[in-house]
Scaffold this active site. Structure first.
Site, PDB file in Angstrom:
ATOM      1  N   ASP A 345       0.835  -1.188   0.000  1.00 28.33           N
ATOM      2  CA  ASP A 345       0.000   0.000   0.000  1.00 28.33           C
ATOM      3  C   ASP A 345       0.884   1.256   0.000  1.00 28.33           C
ATOM      4  O   ASP A 345       1.863   1.349   0.740  1.00 28.33           O
ATOM      5  CB  ASP A 345      -0.886  -0.017   1.248  1.00 28.33           C
ATOM      6  CG  ASP A 345      -1.868   1.127   1.293  1.00 28.33           C
ATOM      7  OD1 ASP A 345      -2.786   1.146   0.457  1.00 28.33           O
ATOM      8  OD2 ASP A 345      -1.712   2.000   2.162  1.00 28.33           O
ATOM      9  N   GLU A 374       1.496   0.309  -4.973  1.00 29.04           N
ATOM     10  CA  GLU A 374       1.056   1.600  -5.480  1.00 29.04           C
ATOM     11  C   GLU A 374       2.266   2.523  -5.607  1.00 29.04           C
ATOM     12  O   GLU A 374       2.903   2.842  -4.601  1.00 29.04           O
ATOM     13  CB  GLU A 374       0.030   2.219  -4.531  1.00 29.04           C
ATOM     14  CG  GLU A 374      -1.280   1.465  -4.479  1.00 29.04           C
ATOM     15  CD  GLU A 374      -2.251   2.106  -3.490  1.00 29.04           C
ATOM     16  OE1 GLU A 374      -3.332   2.531  -3.925  1.00 29.04           O
ATOM     17  OE2 GLU A 374      -1.914   2.184  -2.295  1.00 29.04           O
TER      18      GLU A 374
END
Length: 640
Positions: A345, A374
């Site tokens: 994340d 990400e």
């Protein structure tokens, strides 16, 4: 307004590195034994708290409530470690620590390295990990997902543990639990497969589960009526208790998660763990910050906590002891739980060095591991951009892919502007962004980078560096985005747009990623950010599989074709640049290209792919030769 042509495929016959200690004088502990080391004869506890002048171990009989049955002073060891060995069998006891810093005793804290805990993670638990292994665990092996098990061979299915089973249509007994997702042979009201059996039937290779470590936002005593995605970590090395049948006993959540993983593996599926090392649920009162104030977090020039996560803080992966924690944590999940991959994340918060050390370490343990994240942050960070694992620096990452927001928004329009449309919804101005995703965000002579929506130059070193997707848990899922941005379109037209979006994703280079239920047009009723919106919004309605079975079969066929034909899974940027040729003479709104399958040993010697992004039917002229249909918009297909 018509959308006749969705897709046509035509085929012719030892140490962790050199991260600096940014707190200057803090010592670095190189041992790998922080936390609890248990045996029936003794239990040794170690915590790293270099600024403490004293430390205490508290032992409890229960996981919540009551006073400590004993508090034991710990001894100061080397390099900031406090330790104590209790020469007796403490199995099933619960424990916390307290440290004295600046002449003040802290509140009780759970060691960040804890492997088991009771309800809501308030107290760690002494357990014998061998007792958490299900029958046959020692024989559990990750299944192969292709001949070569390369990252580009992965077809990833993103799923929330609770969403999979909570709806009445799931036919699953253990609703919302690890054991629910482990049930096989479950069916919806029409008798079609649901849950794990459906995922196996769909043909994907990896199941990406949203966070299932111990998180903060769900009270485990009230989990039946509470919901959250879980992006608020507390105990990184412990499974979430609300997904277990008994959160008070640390052994239960561990064993039930292992049962799920073992069942997935035996059904040919690998499991990817969504991890959130970039921030913690709490800041000043987090387990990390109580033990070593300010060390584990980046701070602004004014002394406040930096917040690139927009969740209150950002961790300092570039500090030696947090780099060490991240590496040892993912290694633990692979070794103890047989995890097959990680999704990071807000990976753009982490430094490149730490991410590459994680990759190098994990690939030595499991060469087929799948890693991605990400490539962005939610806000600014004090760590310079050139040092961070951002999308723009993807070529510097070793064996780690980034998500393609260029492709995502090129397909359906900006996720931040609900009215914006993409190529699949009639905005043919996004064609170049889609083409950029098709070539896995690499260098290709036929891409006009000035017309790509976000990235004006290639950023991957090869297709293994990219995850192509149309939607995920964040923002509006695809069906809702199409409906909200194209209100005047009919349901039939929206369906074709949805199918076109996934036709692009599943035929593009790089790895493919699907959000759970999107294969049968899942909806969240227009709710954009459903992280805490409960089961009515988030629970997967498995009866949609029957209602939208044509779309399901179309996407299932695409998955099968992708896995059967290596031409859709090229291994290098050079292969893509050489063997993919765009036919730029086609009418406006058409993206068409050929792949030289023979060059990579595909049984389909030459493949012609076309997508129609315009709002009217198009008649196309095929390249010379004899062709047969591989897959068309009516769903017919031929795999060989």
């Amino acid at each position: 307004m018509k959308k006749l042509l969705v897709l046509i495929l035509l085929v012719a016959t030892a140490s962790y590195g050199t991260a600096q200690n940014l707190r200057g004088s803090y010592p670095v502990y190189n041992g790998k034994d922080l936390g609890l080391t248990y045996s029936p004869a003794a239990a040794t506890f170690k915590i790293w708290a270099p600024t403490a002048t004293a430390a205490t171990l508290n032992l409890f009989k229960s996981d919540i409530g009551g006073n400590a049955i004993r508090s034991i002073s710990m001894n100061k060891g080397e390099n900031g470690v406090w330790q104590i060995t209790v020469p007796e069998n403490l199995k099933n006891s619960y424990y916390t620590f307290q440290v004295n810093i600046d002449n003040a005793w802290s509140e009780e804290v759970v060691d960040p390295y804890a492997k088991a805990c009771g309800t809501n993670g308030l107290r760690a638990q002494v357990i014998d990990l061998k007792e958490t292994n299900p029958v046959g665990w020692e024989k559990d092996k990750s299944p192969n997902f292709s001949v070569s098990n390369k990252q580009t061979d992965a077809v990833i299915y993103e799923l929330h543990v609770r969403d999979a089973s909570i709806h009445a249509s799931s036919g699953i007994k253990n609703k919302g639990k690890f054991l629910g997702l482990a049930e096989v042979g479950t069916k919806n009201s029409a008798g079609q497969s649901t849950g794990l059996s459906h995922i196996k039937e769909l043909g994907v290779t990896h199941v990406h589960l949203l966070p299932f470590y111990d998180y903060n936002s769900v009270d485990e005593t009230k989990s039946a009526v509470q919901y959250n995605w879980g992006y608020d970590p507390v105990n990184y090395n412990i499974p979430e208790g609300s997904y277990s049948t008994n959160p008070s006993d640390g052994k239960v959540r561990i064993k039930e998660l292992k049962e799920l993983i073992k069942t997935m593996h035996s059904n040919g599926l690998r499991i990817i763990m969504d991890v959130v090392y970039n921030h913690t649920a709490l800041t000043k009162n987090s387990n990390f910050n109580i033990l070593v104030p300010d060390y584990y977090y980046r701070k602004r020039a004014d002394g406040s906590f930096s917040d690139a996560s927009s969740c209150g803080n950002e961790t300092a992966s570039d500090n030696a002891m947090f780099q060490k924690f991240m590496i040892e944590s993912v290694v633990y999940w692979v070794n103890e739980y047989h995890i097959d991959g990680f999704r990071f994340d807000l990976m753009g918060i982490h430094d490149i060095e730490t991410m590459n050390l994680i990759s190098d370490t994990l690939h030595k343990i499991k060469p087929s591991i799948v890693l991605y994240g990400e490539g962005w942050t939610s806000s600014s960070s004090p760590l310079p951009e050139e040092k961070r694992a951002l999308k723009k620096n993807a070529a510097q990452l070793n064996g780690i892919a980034v998500f393609s927001d260029d492709m995502r928004d090129g397909i359906k329009g900006s996720v931040f502007n609900i009215d914006d449309r993409g190529f699949a919804t009639g905005n043919i101005g996004n064609s170049e962004s889609v083409k950029f995703g098709i070539v896995a965000a690499g260098k290709h002579p036929q891409i006009n980078y000035s017309k790509v929506n976000y990235s004006k130059e290639p950023y991957t070193a090869g297709p293994a560096g990219l995850i192509n997707y149309a939607d995920c848990h964040d923002n509006n899922i695809l069906w809702d985005k199409i409906a909200l941005s194209f209100k005047e379109a009919s349901v039939a037209e929206r369906t074709k747009m949805h199918e076109l979006a996934y036709a692009i994703v599943l035929t593009a280079q790089g790895a493919s990623f699907l959000h759970a239920g999107t294969e049968f047009l899942r909806t969240k009723n227009g709710v954009e950010n459903s992280f805490d919106k409960g089961d009515i919004v988030n629970g997967i309605d498995w009866d949609l599989k029957t209602k939208n079975n044509t779309s399901y079969q179309f996407i299932k066929n695409l998955v099968q074709i992708r896995r059967a034909h290596p031409a859709f899974r090229l291994q290098t940027a050079a292969q893509i640049a050489t063997h993919i040729n765009f036919e730029n003479s086609q009418p406006a709104g058409i993206i068409a290209y050929t792949i030289n399958g023979a060059a990579v040993g595909d049984t389909w010697k030459k493949i012609w792919v076309a997508y129609n992004g315009s709002l009217s039917p198009q008649t196309l002229t095929l390249p010379r030769g004899t062709w047969k249909v591989g897959l068309s918009s009516n769903g017919s297909s031929k795999l060989d």
